[in-house]
Design an enzyme around this catalytic site. Sequence first.
Site, PDB file in Angstrom:
ATOM      1  N   SER A 140      53.169  80.315  -1.516  1.00 33.38           N
ATOM      2  CA  SER A 140      52.828  80.962  -2.664  1.00 33.38           C
ATOM      3  C   SER A 140      52.973  82.592  -3.461  1.00 33.38           C
ATOM      4  O   SER A 140      52.076  83.120  -2.347  1.00 33.38           O
ATOM      5  CB  SER A 140      52.107  80.434  -4.198  1.00 33.38           C
ATOM      6  OG  SER A 140      51.831  81.382  -4.824  1.00 33.38           O
ATOM      7  N   TYR A 153      43.325  79.370  -5.882  1.00 31.49           N
ATOM      8  CA  TYR A 153      44.818  79.075  -5.542  1.00 31.49           C
ATOM      9  C   TYR A 153      45.467  80.340  -4.826  1.00 31.49           C
ATOM     10  O   TYR A 153      45.879  80.005  -3.369  1.00 31.49           O
ATOM     11  CB  TYR A 153      45.525  78.726  -6.462  1.00 31.49           C
ATOM     12  CG  TYR A 153      46.429  78.468  -6.323  1.00 31.49           C
ATOM     13  CD1 TYR A 153      47.325  77.449  -5.786  1.00 31.49           C
ATOM     14  CD2 TYR A 153      48.430  79.066  -6.739  1.00 31.49           C
ATOM     15  CE1 TYR A 153      48.849  76.578  -5.632  1.00 31.49           C
ATOM     16  CE2 TYR A 153      49.233  78.999  -6.810  1.00 31.49           C
ATOM     17  CZ  TYR A 153      49.789  77.280  -5.905  1.00 31.49           C
ATOM     18  OH  TYR A 153      51.361  77.018  -5.680  1.00 31.49           O
TER      19      TYR A 153
HETATM   20  N1  NAP Z   1      55.503  75.042  -8.585  1.00 35.02           N
HETATM   21  C1  NAP Z   1      55.141  76.246  -8.642  1.00 35.02           C
HETATM   22  O1  NAP Z   1      55.581  77.243  -9.513  1.00 35.02           O
HETATM   23  C2  NAP Z   1      55.244  76.963  -7.863  1.00 35.02           C
HETATM   24  C3  NAP Z   1      54.969  78.079  -6.955  1.00 35.02           C
HETATM   25  C4  NAP Z   1      54.504  78.607  -5.988  1.00 35.02           C
HETATM   26  C5  NAP Z   1      53.982  77.708  -5.331  1.00 35.02           C
HETATM   27  N2  NAP Z   1      54.434  75.908  -5.456  1.00 35.02           N
HETATM   28  C6  NAP Z   1      53.824  75.146  -4.308  1.00 35.02           C
HETATM   29  O2  NAP Z   1      54.655  74.000  -3.395  1.00 35.02           O
HETATM   30  C7  NAP Z   1      53.954  73.078  -3.472  1.00 35.02           C
HETATM   31  C8  NAP Z   1      55.141  71.914  -4.605  1.00 35.02           C
HETATM   32  O3  NAP Z   1      54.333  71.672  -5.690  1.00 35.02           O
HETATM   33  P1  NAP Z   1      54.425  71.538  -6.724  1.00 35.02           P
HETATM   34  O4  NAP Z   1      55.355  72.667  -8.061  1.00 35.02           O
HETATM   35  O5  NAP Z   1      56.351  69.909  -7.033  1.00 35.02           O
HETATM   36  O6  NAP Z   1      53.551  70.806  -7.222  1.00 35.02           O
HETATM   37  P2  NAP Z   1      53.450  69.389  -8.338  1.00 35.02           P
HETATM   38  O7  NAP Z   1      54.951  69.084  -8.979  1.00 35.02           O
HETATM   39  O8  NAP Z   1      52.189  69.101  -8.829  1.00 35.02           O
HETATM   40  O9  NAP Z   1      53.205  68.059  -6.968  1.00 35.02           O
HETATM   41  C9  NAP Z   1      53.009  68.267  -5.931  1.00 35.02           C
HETATM   42  C10 NAP Z   1      53.249  66.772  -4.847  1.00 35.02           C
HETATM   43  O10 NAP Z   1      51.527  67.073  -4.058  1.00 35.02           O
HETATM   44  C11 NAP Z   1      51.070  65.673  -3.805  1.00 35.02           C
HETATM   45  N3  NAP Z   1      49.609  65.936  -3.861  1.00 35.02           N
HETATM   46  C12 NAP Z   1      49.104  66.531  -4.172  1.00 35.02           C
HETATM   47  N4  NAP Z   1      47.267  66.954  -3.803  1.00 35.02           N
HETATM   48  C13 NAP Z   1      48.320  65.598  -2.431  1.00 35.02           C
HETATM   49  C14 NAP Z   1      47.057  64.926  -1.286  1.00 35.02           C
HETATM   50  N5  NAP Z   1      46.208  65.813  -1.207  1.00 35.02           N
HETATM   51  N6  NAP Z   1      47.625  64.161  -0.205  1.00 35.02           N
HETATM   52  C15 NAP Z   1      48.460  64.479  -0.242  1.00 35.02           C
HETATM   53  N7  NAP Z   1      49.599  64.221  -1.287  1.00 35.02           N
HETATM   54  C16 NAP Z   1      49.279  65.062  -2.228  1.00 35.02           C
HETATM   55  C17 NAP Z   1      51.015  65.568  -5.511  1.00 35.02           C
HETATM   56  O11 NAP Z   1      50.570  64.669  -5.333  1.00 35.02           O
HETATM   57  P3  NAP Z   1      49.868  63.716  -6.831  1.00 35.02           P
HETATM   58  O12 NAP Z   1      50.316  63.655  -7.690  1.00 35.02           O
HETATM   59  O13 NAP Z   1      49.424  61.771  -5.930  1.00 35.02           O
HETATM   60  O14 NAP Z   1      48.749  64.230  -7.119  1.00 35.02           O
HETATM   61  C18 NAP Z   1      52.537  66.218  -6.023  1.00 35.02           C
HETATM   62  O15 NAP Z   1      53.215  64.567  -5.928  1.00 35.02           O
HETATM   63  C19 NAP Z   1      52.203  73.328  -3.611  1.00 35.02           C
HETATM   64  O16 NAP Z   1      52.279  73.429  -2.290  1.00 35.02           O
HETATM   65  C20 NAP Z   1      52.261  74.200  -4.692  1.00 35.02           C
HETATM   66  O17 NAP Z   1      51.481  75.176  -3.515  1.00 35.02           O
HETATM   67  C21 NAP Z   1      54.427  76.043  -6.898  1.00 35.02           C
END
Ligand code: NAP
Length: 260
Positions: A140, A153
């Site tokens: 990120s 984070y």
């Molecule tokens: N969205 C943004 O703006 C953004 C920006 C920069 C970086 N990111 C990064 O992109 C990645 C995906 O994020 P997202 O925005 O798509 O979030 P999200 O919609 O919350 O998806 C994250 C997924 O990871 C799963 N997860 C969390 N903890 C876990 C664990 N211990 N073991 C296995 N699975 C796990 C969650 O499962 P559950 O549903 O069961 O919790 C969920 O399905 C993350 O690494 C985040 O830091 C996101």
Amino acid sequence: MSAQPTVLLTGAAHGIGQATAVALARRGLPLGLIDLDGTALAALTQELEDAGATVAAVAADVTDRDALLHAVARITGAVGPIEVLVACAGIGSLTLVPALDTAMLRQTLEVNLVGVAQSIEAVLPGMIARGRGHIIGVASMAGYRGFPWMISYSASKAALIAYLEAVRPGLRRRGVTVTTVCPGFVRTRMCTAVPYQRPVPMIEPEQAARYLVRAVERRPRNCIFPWNMRIGLAILRYMPDWCFDRLMRWVGPQALHVDF
Ligand SMILES: NC(=O)c1ccc[n+]([C@@H]2O[C@H](COP(=O)([O-])OP(=O)(O)OC[C@H]3O[C@@H](n4cnc5c(N)ncnc54)[C@H](OP(=O)(O)O)[C@@H]3O)[C@@H](O)[C@H]2O)c1
């Protein structure tokens, strides 16, 4: 080697991971999927299989090393050796100085750093034995500078960026490429759950997935998206520390509805 590499995707049930699974399946890549949420994972697997994709999914927690190794072994048995890892599972929440919380810090490091390292550990022996592979870690912008409203984070993603950078040369010598992904603001549950004013509009998970598919195909060292984030990150990374401190002190009250 099959025409299409098999991809292991963690955090596949929601958000960026889910959209990426759909996009990769459309391109015909065999998939292994891992997520905590077994129900959502089963629904996604059904949807992908109905569309003709080759998919194996196992619900597992990336912080549980034994469960993760077991899940990867089952997936490999079903869809073959993993050629590409997309480590997307992550957590993030608002952390501010008035509510500093080391329990939250520990949990965030466990998922965002140790969880990715364990995912790499699970696929690496096979990649090294075959002399080829590709590891993609989703970091990120908050890992390149410390954002004062996402303290835990930011720390976890900074550690992940350094980890990926540090393993890159040694893995390259063994035929394994490492890509560090830095998404901008993506409209997912994680992003919308963190209440602060963003300087640019969020993009949709499907747009983020297109960049990740391109990263799988082209294996860049870094994948920063969208274009306005590339500019924003370049400015922030090379901004002098005193200037960043001042900017954050000024931006904080505009971006947040709570004290920081
Ligand atoms: N969205 C943004 O703006 C953004 C920006 C920069 C970086 N990111 C990064 O992109 C990645 C995906 O994020 P997202 O925005 O798509 O979030 P999200 O919609 O919350 O998806 C994250 C997924 O990871 C799963 N997860 C969390 N903890 C876990 C664990 N211990 N073991 C296995 N699975 C796990 C969650 O499962 P559950 O549903 O069961 O919790 C969920 O399905 C993350 O690494 C985040 O830091 C996101």
